[in-house]
Motif scaffolding. Sequence first.
Motif, PDB file in Angstrom:
ATOM      1  N   SER A  24       0.816  -1.324  -0.010  1.00 19.22           N
ATOM      2  CA  SER A  24      -0.049  -0.018   0.098  1.00 19.22           C
ATOM      3  C   SER A  24       0.868   1.302  -0.175  1.00 19.22           C
ATOM      4  CB  SER A  24      -1.059   0.041   1.263  1.00 19.22           C
ATOM      5  OG  SER A  24      -0.054   0.191   2.477  1.00 19.22           O
ATOM      6  N   GLY A  25       2.387   1.094  -0.197  1.00 13.91           N
ATOM      7  CA  GLY A  25       3.016   2.291  -0.074  1.00 13.91           C
ATOM      8  C   GLY A  25       2.869   2.973   1.236  1.00 13.91           C
ATOM      9  N   GLY A  26       2.528   2.185   2.458  1.00 13.22           N
ATOM     10  CA  GLY A  26       2.661   2.979   3.704  1.00 13.22           C
ATOM     11  C   GLY A  26       1.282   3.575   4.066  1.00 13.22           C
ATOM     12  N   ARG A  27       0.190   3.309   3.242  1.00 15.65           N
ATOM     13  CA  ARG A  27      -0.967   3.985   3.477  1.00 15.65           C
ATOM     14  C   ARG A  27      -1.780   3.195   4.356  1.00 15.65           C
ATOM     15  NH1 ARG A  27      -0.374   4.286  -1.742  1.00 15.65           N
ATOM     16  NH2 ARG A  27      -1.953   2.597  -2.374  1.00 15.65           N
ATOM     17  N   GLU A  28      -1.659   1.613   4.244  1.00 14.56           N
ATOM     18  CA  GLU A  28      -2.181   0.762   5.334  1.00 14.56           C
ATOM     19  C   GLU A  28      -1.133   0.257   6.221  1.00 14.56           C
ATOM     20  OE1 GLU A  28      -5.070  -1.902   3.449  1.00 14.56           O
ATOM     21  OE2 GLU A  28      -5.128  -0.515   2.271  1.00 14.56           O
ATOM     22  N   GLY A  29      -1.283  -0.132   7.442  1.00 13.33           N
ATOM     23  CA  GLY A  29      -0.059  -0.811   8.082  1.00 13.33           C
ATOM     24  C   GLY A  29       0.774   0.056   8.913  1.00 13.33           C
ATOM     25  N   HIS A  30       0.774   1.429   8.492  1.00 17.44           N
ATOM     26  CA  HIS A  30       1.421   2.413   9.282  1.00 17.44           C
ATOM     27  C   HIS A  30       0.799   2.490  10.803  1.00 17.44           C
ATOM     28  CE1 HIS A  30       2.303   6.428  10.980  1.00 17.44           C
ATOM     29  NE2 HIS A  30       3.398   5.999  10.566  1.00 17.44           N
ATOM     30  N   LEU A  31      -0.457   2.463  10.972  1.00 13.81           N
ATOM     31  CA  LEU A  31      -1.100   2.209  12.058  1.00 13.81           C
ATOM     32  C   LEU A  31      -1.391   0.853  12.219  1.00 13.81           C
ATOM     33  CD1 LEU A  31      -3.291   5.421  12.327  1.00 13.81           C
ATOM     34  CD2 LEU A  31      -1.061   5.079  13.633  1.00 13.81           C
ATOM     35  N   VAL A  89      21.125   0.934   8.570  1.00 13.00           N
ATOM     36  CA  VAL A  89      19.505   0.573   8.422  1.00 13.00           C
ATOM     37  C   VAL A  89      18.817   1.104   7.239  1.00 13.00           C
ATOM     38  CG1 VAL A  89      19.802  -0.873  10.480  1.00 13.00           C
ATOM     39  CG2 VAL A  89      18.565   1.445  10.255  1.00 13.00           C
ATOM     40  N   GLU A  90      17.861   0.422   6.741  1.00  5.30           N
ATOM     41  CA  GLU A  90      16.953   1.162   6.007  1.00  5.30           C
ATOM     42  C   GLU A  90      15.578   1.229   6.883  1.00  5.30           C
ATOM     43  OE1 GLU A  90      17.355   2.565   2.797  1.00  5.30           O
ATOM     44  OE2 GLU A  90      19.461   1.720   2.886  1.00  5.30           O
ATOM     45  N   VAL A  91      15.073   2.487   6.718  1.00  2.00           N
ATOM     46  CA  VAL A  91      13.681   2.767   7.714  1.00  2.00           C
ATOM     47  C   VAL A  91      12.557   3.032   6.535  1.00  2.00           C
ATOM     48  CG1 VAL A  91      12.576   3.967   9.484  1.00  2.00           C
ATOM     49  CG2 VAL A  91      15.174   3.211   9.582  1.00  2.00           C
ATOM     50  N   ALA A  97      10.878   6.495   2.887  1.00  2.00           N
ATOM     51  CA  ALA A  97      11.770   5.382   2.969  1.00  2.00           C
ATOM     52  C   ALA A  97      13.432   6.004   3.161  1.00  2.00           C
ATOM     53  CB  ALA A  97      11.875   4.353   1.937  1.00  2.00           C
ATOM     54  N   PHE A  98      13.846   5.854   3.887  1.00  2.00           N
ATOM     55  CA  PHE A  98      15.349   6.363   4.048  1.00  2.00           C
ATOM     56  C   PHE A  98      16.276   5.502   4.884  1.00  2.00           C
ATOM     57  CE2 PHE A  98      12.544   7.648   7.545  1.00  2.00           C
ATOM     58  CZ  PHE A  98      13.399   7.374   8.529  1.00  2.00           C
ATOM     59  N   THR A  99      17.753   5.981   4.556  1.00  2.27           N
ATOM     60  CA  THR A  99      18.828   5.194   5.403  1.00  2.27           C
ATOM     61  C   THR A  99      18.938   5.924   6.851  1.00  2.27           C
ATOM     62  OG1 THR A  99      19.843   4.558   3.122  1.00  2.27           O
ATOM     63  CG2 THR A  99      21.270   4.647   5.258  1.00  2.27           C
ATOM     64  N   ALA A 100      19.289   4.997   7.622  1.00  7.61           N
ATOM     65  CA  ALA A 100      19.396   5.591   8.955  1.00  7.61           C
ATOM     66  C   ALA A 100      20.643   4.986   9.551  1.00  7.61           C
ATOM     67  CB  ALA A 100      18.347   5.450  10.027  1.00  7.61           C
ATOM     68  N   THR A 101      21.128   5.427  10.641  1.00 10.85           N
ATOM     69  CA  THR A 101      22.175   4.797  11.667  1.00 10.85           C
ATOM     70  C   THR A 101      21.492   4.540  12.851  1.00 10.85           C
ATOM     71  OG1 THR A 101      23.811   6.027  10.556  1.00 10.85           O
ATOM     72  CG2 THR A 101      24.505   4.959  12.597  1.00 10.85           C
ATOM     73  N   ALA A 102      21.445   3.198  13.297  1.00  8.92           N
ATOM     74  CA  ALA A 102      20.974   2.998  14.633  1.00  8.92           C
ATOM     75  C   ALA A 102      21.932   2.836  15.729  1.00  8.92           C
ATOM     76  CB  ALA A 102      20.400   1.474  14.502  1.00  8.92           C
ATOM     77  N   ARG A 103      21.494   3.125  16.976  1.00  3.83           N
ATOM     78  CA  ARG A 103      22.421   3.010  17.958  1.00  3.83           C
ATOM     79  C   ARG A 103      21.612   2.793  19.408  1.00  3.83           C
ATOM     80  NH1 ARG A 103      22.506   7.658  21.368  1.00  3.83           N
ATOM     81  NH2 ARG A 103      21.740   9.452  20.300  1.00  3.83           N
ATOM     82  N   THR A 104      22.098   2.000  20.457  1.00  6.04           N
ATOM     83  CA  THR A 104      21.491   1.906  21.307  1.00  6.04           C
ATOM     84  C   THR A 104      21.483   3.042  22.489  1.00  6.04           C
ATOM     85  OG1 THR A 104      21.983  -0.323  21.249  1.00  6.04           O
ATOM     86  CG2 THR A 104      21.338   0.415  23.515  1.00  6.04           C
TER      87      THR A 104
END
Length: 143
Positions: A24-31, A89-91, A97-104
Amino acid sequence: MADAQVHDSPTEWVKEHIRVYVESGGREGHLWRGTPTLLLTTKGRRSGLLRRTALIYGRDGDAYVVVGSQGGKPAHPSWYLNLEAEPRVEVQVGAEAFTATARTATAEERARLWPLMADIWPDYDAYQKKTTREIPVVILERS
């Protein structure tokens, strides 16, 4: 990361959630159950395969915040172990959609962010009581 085949969660209800979200391109499932979710893609620490899961998220300024609860199980979720090994990571949040850096989160950040996340999903407090491990809070910052 975007050009390689992505392997969705082996958990059937999560896999279905991801399918609806993506198709759905994020239209459904986001919530999900009225709660905001994002899709997180990590690189498998052993397999090297791209692994995607759906997670509840909160916001801290421009950053996204997720919790490695795994329902209070004694071990960290695979996605968390993967991002420890490879923090890039990819988010996907809704249609974006975008690339991100994850950290604790640091101990100080966790103390501040845990209540925010427990307000979004109150079961996190119960999950923390079920396990002796400290459930990690993860900050996702755009790269």
